[in-house]
Design an enzyme around this catalytic site. Structure first.
Site, PDB file in Angstrom:
ATOM      1  N   GLU A  90    -122.553 -11.619 129.218  1.00 44.62           N
ATOM      2  CA  GLU A  90    -121.250 -12.040 129.744  1.00 44.62           C
ATOM      3  C   GLU A  90    -120.272 -12.340 128.611  1.00 44.62           C
ATOM      4  O   GLU A  90    -120.677 -12.822 127.553  1.00 44.62           O
ATOM      5  CB  GLU A  90    -121.406 -13.328 130.551  1.00 44.62           C
ATOM      6  CG  GLU A  90    -122.118 -13.130 131.854  1.00 44.62           C
ATOM      7  CD  GLU A  90    -122.254 -14.439 132.634  1.00 44.62           C
ATOM      8  OE1 GLU A  90    -122.978 -14.427 133.622  1.00 44.62           O
ATOM      9  OE2 GLU A  90    -121.644 -15.450 132.240  1.00 44.62           O
ATOM     10  N   CYS A 112    -131.788 -16.499 126.731  1.00 41.82           N
ATOM     11  CA  CYS A 112    -131.921 -17.582 125.751  1.00 41.82           C
ATOM     12  C   CYS A 112    -133.307 -18.195 125.878  1.00 41.82           C
ATOM     13  O   CYS A 112    -133.838 -18.336 126.976  1.00 41.82           O
ATOM     14  CB  CYS A 112    -130.854 -18.650 125.994  1.00 41.82           C
ATOM     15  SG  CYS A 112    -130.906 -19.986 124.784  1.00 41.82           S
ATOM     16  N   CYS A 116    -132.514 -24.908 128.468  1.00 38.62           N
ATOM     17  CA  CYS A 116    -131.889 -26.153 128.942  1.00 38.62           C
ATOM     18  C   CYS A 116    -131.956 -26.165 130.471  1.00 38.62           C
ATOM     19  O   CYS A 116    -131.704 -25.140 131.116  1.00 38.62           O
ATOM     20  CB  CYS A 116    -130.436 -26.237 128.466  1.00 38.62           C
ATOM     21  SG  CYS A 116    -130.302 -26.189 126.670  1.00 38.62           S
ATOM     22  N   CYS A 119    -128.946 -24.893 132.760  1.00 35.81           N
ATOM     23  CA  CYS A 119    -128.260 -23.664 132.340  1.00 35.81           C
ATOM     24  C   CYS A 119    -128.848 -22.423 133.006  1.00 35.81           C
ATOM     25  O   CYS A 119    -130.066 -22.210 132.974  1.00 35.81           O
ATOM     26  CB  CYS A 119    -128.357 -23.549 130.818  1.00 35.81           C
ATOM     27  SG  CYS A 119    -127.745 -21.987 130.179  1.00 35.81           S
ATOM     28  N   GLY A 161    -126.934 -17.483 125.219  1.00 43.23           N
ATOM     29  CA  GLY A 161    -127.695 -17.543 123.968  1.00 43.23           C
ATOM     30  C   GLY A 161    -127.349 -18.724 123.085  1.00 43.23           C
ATOM     31  O   GLY A 161    -126.304 -19.357 123.230  1.00 43.23           O
ATOM     32  N   GLU A 162    -128.255 -19.008 122.167  1.00 46.24           N
ATOM     33  CA  GLU A 162    -128.060 -20.054 121.153  1.00 46.24           C
ATOM     34  C   GLU A 162    -127.664 -19.325 119.865  1.00 46.24           C
ATOM     35  O   GLU A 162    -128.509 -18.680 119.221  1.00 46.24           O
ATOM     36  CB  GLU A 162    -129.368 -20.843 120.990  1.00 46.24           C
ATOM     37  CG  GLU A 162    -129.472 -21.673 119.732  1.00 46.24           C
ATOM     38  CD  GLU A 162    -128.301 -22.625 119.499  1.00 46.24           C
ATOM     39  OE1 GLU A 162    -128.072 -23.515 120.315  1.00 46.24           O
ATOM     40  OE2 GLU A 162    -127.599 -22.455 118.467  1.00 46.24           O
ATOM     41  N   SER A 216    -123.635 -29.358 121.514  1.00 46.02           N
ATOM     42  CA  SER A 216    -123.874 -29.704 122.907  1.00 46.02           C
ATOM     43  C   SER A 216    -124.791 -30.930 122.900  1.00 46.02           C
ATOM     44  O   SER A 216    -125.967 -30.833 122.586  1.00 46.02           O
ATOM     45  CB  SER A 216    -124.536 -28.505 123.593  1.00 46.02           C
ATOM     46  OG  SER A 216    -124.890 -28.877 124.892  1.00 46.02           O
ATOM     47  N   ASN A 298    -120.977 -26.380 136.464  1.00 42.93           N
ATOM     48  CA  ASN A 298    -120.950 -25.378 137.527  1.00 42.93           C
ATOM     49  C   ASN A 298    -122.389 -25.117 137.934  1.00 42.93           C
ATOM     50  O   ASN A 298    -123.231 -24.824 137.090  1.00 42.93           O
ATOM     51  CB  ASN A 298    -120.314 -24.078 137.019  1.00 42.93           C
ATOM     52  CG  ASN A 298    -118.844 -24.270 136.759  1.00 42.93           C
ATOM     53  OD1 ASN A 298    -118.064 -24.540 137.670  1.00 42.93           O
ATOM     54  ND2 ASN A 298    -118.450 -24.192 135.504  1.00 42.93           N
ATOM     55  N   CYS A 342    -122.348 -20.127 132.771  1.00 44.41           N
ATOM     56  CA  CYS A 342    -122.801 -19.072 131.891  1.00 44.41           C
ATOM     57  C   CYS A 342    -124.149 -18.501 132.352  1.00 44.41           C
ATOM     58  O   CYS A 342    -125.075 -19.243 132.648  1.00 44.41           O
ATOM     59  CB  CYS A 342    -122.880 -19.657 130.488  1.00 44.41           C
ATOM     60  SG  CYS A 342    -124.090 -18.956 129.422  1.00 44.41           S
TER      61      CYS A 342
END
Ligand code: SF4
Length: 351
Positions: A90, A112, A116, A119, A161-162, A216, A298, A342
């Protein structure tokens, strides 16, 4: 053949044995005039032998736009892009307050590995790292789709992704994004957001590029953070902050600390106080005050264990932070009519 979007003119010059002028013209044609096919392009006043040498080594890599969701509320646009191997990522166009100015939120990995718990991308797991050209191409695609007179002011690595788990490729991508023949974006307008990889922060620092750092935080209370960000176990926030202090001492720019308020999870007075403590400590160690950004949550869809904090809870948390001296920036939260979490749009388009 290599995709040219991942290379600076100097790299093209070295790799092809051509003049820097020919290399600059070819690179600029791709980034600034949106040339998609090198074979059909002959830059003005360039010797054919040089153009052929570049064409023999480079091509223009393709990310295909498979979905484009534009908000009906504001000029926020979310893109699902398909890589050449079929992987989907994205990119997001985020409007700034100044009309016709945008920031592009880019992905740095397919999925990722960090996981988390709040996420949608974390649920996908890691497929692979993105190549530098695939990161740069996201910005080229968004730029090409800008409204008349629109400009990309900055880039934020806060998509899938990180970024610091893919730090070498991210550094290369930033070099091209900043290059005057590339996307020509000020390094200080590029923000690398991490959940906390101290070695990656130090690598970024050693590279000498002068980007902004985003952390974050999720919660400054260890047990709460552990439940949201599993990497807290191996990379405790205190170690992440030590690396961030070194980074900011070197580049001087205020970092962004991001917190996503989740109903009943990280919005208690104790969370506000723990945040105030790390902000004060950071200021005392660096002389720079981090900007705390509250990022509205979200939902990540079916089975989501979290809810967005209610307006009342959000405001209470915000006021509590302000009262104890923590400067808070309210983050842009537009585009809520398109899937804004995301990783969520990729999952929806796929499924
Ligand atoms: S928040 Fe970032 S680091 Fe965490 S799982 Fe999602 S993409 Fe990975």
């Amino acid at each position: 053949m290599e995709a040219i979007q991942g290379s600076t003119p100097e790299e093209v010059e070295r790799a092809c044995g051509v003049s820097i002028t020919a290399a600059r013209k070819m690179v600029a044609a791709v980034h600034q005039r949106f040339v998609d096919d090198l074979t059909g392009h002959m830059p003005k006043n360039t010797r054919r032998v040089e153009a052929d040498a570049i064409r023999a080594r480079y091509r223009v890599g393709v990310l295909r736009v498979v979905a484009r969701e534009a908000s009906a509320i504001d000029p926020f646009v979310k893109y699902v892009l398909e890589c050449e191997d079929g992987a989907r990522i994205e990119a997001v166009r985020i409007p700034l307050e100044k009309p016709n100015r945008f920031v592009v939120c880019v992905s740095s990995q397919v999925g990722c590995a960090i996981g988390c718990t709040f996420c949608a991308t974390g649920r996908l797991g890691l497929t692979r790292n993105l190549e530098p050209w695939e990161i740069v191409e996201q910005v080229r695609i968004v730029r090409r789709d800008l409204p008349e007179g629109g400009r990309v002011h900055g880039v934020v690595f806060q998509g899938m992704g990180e970024p610091l788990a893919n730090v070498e490729r991210v550094i290369r991508a930033i070099t091209v994004l900043h290059d005057p023949c590339g996307q020509s974006i000020e390094q200080r307008n590029i923000t690398v957001c991490t959940v906390g990889v101290p070695s990656g922060i130090r690598r970024l620092m050693a590279s000498g590029i002068r980007v902004r750092l985003g952390l974050s935080i999720s919660s400054a209370r260890r047990e709460v953070r552990r439940s949201l960000v599993p990497v807290e176990k191996s990379n405790p926030l205190s170690e992440v902050l030590d690396a961030a202090v070194e980074f900011v001492k070197q580049n001087g720019d205020a970092p962004m600390f991001a917190v996503t308020p989740l109903a009943g999870v990280n919005t208690h007075d104790a969370d506000a106080e723990a945040l105030a403590e790390i902000v004060r400590d950071f200021r005392a160690r660096t002389g720079v005050s981090p900007r705390l950004s509250l990022v509205p949550y979200n939902s990540i869809g079916a089975g989501d264990p979290f809810e967005r904090a209610s307006d009342e809870e959000y405001d209470g948390f915000h006021k509590r932070l302000a009262a104890i001296g923590v400067p808070v920036v309210r983050r842009y939260s537009g585009g809520s009519d398109v899937s804004a979490a995301c990783g969520q749009l990729v999952a929806r388009v796929a499924g």
